[in-house]
Scaffold this motif. Structure first.
Motif, PDB file in Angstrom:
ATOM      1  N   SER A  25      -1.698  11.379  -3.466  1.00 47.14           N
ATOM      2  CA  SER A  25      -1.014  10.202  -2.928  1.00 47.14           C
ATOM      3  C   SER A  25       0.466  10.297  -3.243  1.00 47.14           C
ATOM      4  CB  SER A  25      -1.600   8.917  -3.526  1.00 47.14           C
ATOM      5  OG  SER A  25      -1.420   8.925  -4.940  1.00 47.14           O
ATOM      6  N   GLN A  26       1.241   9.447  -2.591  1.00 48.25           N
ATOM      7  CA  GLN A  26       2.681   9.507  -2.752  1.00 48.25           C
ATOM      8  C   GLN A  26       3.146   8.570  -3.860  1.00 48.25           C
ATOM      9  OE1 GLN A  26       5.012   8.714   0.829  1.00 48.25           O
ATOM     10  NE2 GLN A  26       6.164  10.559   0.396  1.00 48.25           N
ATOM     11  N   ASN A  27       3.887   9.124  -4.803  1.00 51.46           N
ATOM     12  CA  ASN A  27       4.420   8.336  -5.896  1.00 51.46           C
ATOM     13  C   ASN A  27       5.548   7.447  -5.372  1.00 51.46           C
ATOM     14  OD1 ASN A  27       6.370   7.780  -8.157  1.00 51.46           O
ATOM     15  ND2 ASN A  27       4.741   8.756  -9.326  1.00 51.46           N
ATOM     16  N   GLU A  28       5.429   6.139  -5.571  1.00 57.23           N
ATOM     17  CA  GLU A  28       6.421   5.208  -5.027  1.00 57.23           C
ATOM     18  C   GLU A  28       7.796   5.393  -5.665  1.00 57.23           C
ATOM     19  OE1 GLU A  28       5.016   1.249  -5.307  1.00 57.23           O
ATOM     20  OE2 GLU A  28       3.323   1.554  -3.954  1.00 57.23           O
ATOM     21  N   ALA A  29       7.830   5.814  -6.905  1.00 55.05           N
ATOM     22  CA  ALA A  29       9.107   5.947  -7.608  1.00 55.05           C
ATOM     23  C   ALA A  29       9.865   7.207  -7.222  1.00 55.05           C
ATOM     24  CB  ALA A  29       8.864   5.927  -9.117  1.00 55.05           C
ATOM     25  N   THR A  30       9.135   8.312  -7.031  1.00 52.52           N
ATOM     26  CA  THR A  30       9.803   9.594  -6.789  1.00 52.52           C
ATOM     27  C   THR A  30       9.715  10.058  -5.343  1.00 52.52           C
ATOM     28  OG1 THR A  30       7.821  10.901  -7.268  1.00 52.52           O
ATOM     29  CG2 THR A  30       9.220  10.295  -9.135  1.00 52.52           C
ATOM     30  N   GLY A  31       8.726   9.539  -4.598  1.00 51.57           N
ATOM     31  CA  GLY A  31       8.533  10.001  -3.233  1.00 51.57           C
ATOM     32  C   GLY A  31       7.726  11.279  -3.139  1.00 51.57           C
ATOM     33  N   ALA A  32       7.306  11.822  -4.283  1.00 53.89           N
ATOM     34  CA  ALA A  32       6.566  13.091  -4.290  1.00 53.89           C
ATOM     35  C   ALA A  32       5.074  12.846  -4.080  1.00 53.89           C
ATOM     36  CB  ALA A  32       6.778  13.811  -5.611  1.00 53.89           C
ATOM     37  N   TRP A  33       4.452  13.740  -3.312  1.00 51.93           N
ATOM     38  CA  TRP A  33       2.998  13.717  -3.173  1.00 51.93           C
ATOM     39  C   TRP A  33       2.418  14.324  -4.440  1.00 51.93           C
ATOM     40  CZ3 TRP A  33       0.638  11.161   0.660  1.00 51.93           C
ATOM     41  CH2 TRP A  33       1.378  10.869   1.807  1.00 51.93           C
ATOM     42  N   THR A  34       1.637  13.548  -5.163  1.00 50.47           N
ATOM     43  CA  THR A  34       1.147  13.991  -6.470  1.00 50.47           C
ATOM     44  C   THR A  34      -0.378  13.989  -6.520  1.00 50.47           C
ATOM     45  OG1 THR A  34       1.302  11.732  -7.325  1.00 50.47           O
ATOM     46  CG2 THR A  34       3.198  13.161  -7.658  1.00 50.47           C
ATOM     47  N   VAL A  35      -0.907  14.825  -7.414  1.00 48.39           N
ATOM     48  CA  VAL A  35      -2.358  14.984  -7.564  1.00 48.39           C
ATOM     49  C   VAL A  35      -2.853  14.136  -8.733  1.00 48.39           C
ATOM     50  CG1 VAL A  35      -4.227  16.612  -8.020  1.00 48.39           C
ATOM     51  CG2 VAL A  35      -2.239  17.341  -6.668  1.00 48.39           C
ATOM     52  N   ASP A  36      -3.866  13.323  -8.472  1.00 45.01           N
ATOM     53  CA  ASP A  36      -4.534  12.569  -9.529  1.00 45.01           C
ATOM     54  C   ASP A  36      -5.623  13.463 -10.100  1.00 45.01           C
ATOM     55  OD1 ASP A  36      -6.108  10.953 -11.132  1.00 45.01           O
ATOM     56  OD2 ASP A  36      -5.926   9.201  -9.831  1.00 45.01           O
ATOM     57  N   GLU A  37      -5.389  13.987 -11.307  1.00 44.70           N
ATOM     58  CA  GLU A  37      -6.344  14.939 -11.894  1.00 44.70           C
ATOM     59  C   GLU A  37      -7.707  14.316 -12.154  1.00 44.70           C
ATOM     60  OE1 GLU A  37      -4.810  16.917 -15.282  1.00 44.70           O
ATOM     61  OE2 GLU A  37      -3.223  17.955 -14.170  1.00 44.70           O
ATOM     62  N   ASN A  38      -7.729  13.021 -12.327  1.00 40.87           N
ATOM     63  CA  ASN A  38      -9.023  12.372 -12.567  1.00 40.87           C
ATOM     64  C   ASN A  38      -9.892  12.360 -11.304  1.00 40.87           C
ATOM     65  OD1 ASN A  38      -8.492  11.724 -15.288  1.00 40.87           O
ATOM     66  ND2 ASN A  38      -7.251   9.969 -14.641  1.00 40.87           N
TER      67      ASN A  38
END
Length: 226
Positions: free
Chosen positions: A149-162
């Motif tokens: 999903s996209q991090n609202e603060a950075t704009g980066a698409w990030t992986v939720d390891e959980n």
């Protein structure tokens, strides 16, 4: 001639910075000319033409502007090591979010003309790659576990390891195969725009210019960013 180039560059940076603030979405890089590199302090050489340095580009991120100059990359892979130390707590270039090693010998693609193209066995120019932070991220769309999903603060698409199940669907979906499954954790890794690679590049091939510093440099030359 240089004046027009510089004004166009500043306008693109200003527009993309505002878009990033409003939408949190990243955009493709901006082509950088020799006059712009001189303006923002990435080279001391005065431009003599409008020639574009090989592959030079600038990327707008929340911290500032990342400038990539492939012609300065020596392939030392320091960026890969710093990336994994900062994000994974270990030195593991294979899972680095910035990719150098896989393009080291023949660039991003080996062709019959490889001796004249990028790579150690070609023209010695390296091809650093990292996540493009696509507006319509195919990696996120392909994830069966909704782990990207996209991090609202950075704009980066990030992986939720959980949530990540390590299936590799994101790797296959990405046109550039940027996500990487860590063989030790079984989780996907991808760039989160932390900027560690640029902050620790010793050749200046990657450089991070914070917004405050960029604005100060532009003011000294009679320009304004905002």
């Amino acid at each position: 001639m240089f004046e027009k180039e510089i004004e166009e560059f500043i306008e693109k940076v200003r527009t993309r910075r505002e878009f990033l603030k409003m939408s949190g979405k990243g955009l493709a890089g901006i082509t950088v000319t020799a006059s712009v590199l001189n303006l923002i302090g990435c080279t001391k050489e005065e431009p003599t033409s409008t020639e574009v340095p090989t592959g030079a580009a600038a990327f707008v991120i929340p911290k500032g502007l990342i400038v990539s100059q492939p012609n300065r990359c020596t392939g030392c892979q320091r960026c890969e090591m710093v990336c994994t130390v900062a994000n994974d707590g270990k030195v593991h270039p294979y899972v680095s979010r910035v990719k150098i090693a896989r393009n080291f010998n023949y660039g991003s693609e080996m062709t019959d003309n490889y001796r004249n193209e990028n790579g150690y066995f070609g023209n010695f120019l390296m091809t650093p790659e990292t996540c493009r932070q696509c507006e319509d991220a195919k990696c996120a769309a392909a994830c069966p576990a909704d782990a990207i999903s996209q991090n609202e603060a950075t704009g980066a698409w990030t992986v939720d390891e959980n949530k990540c199940v390590g299936c590799g669907a994101c790797v296959q979906a990405c046109p550039w195969n940027m996500p990487t499954i860590d063989p030790e954790t079984g989780k996907s890794t991808k760039c989160i725009l932390c900027g560690e690679c640029a902050e620790n590049c010793i050749t200046g091939s990657l450089s991070l210019i914070p917004w405050e510093k960029l604005e100060a440099m532009l003011r000294r030359r009679g320009y304004r960013l905002s």
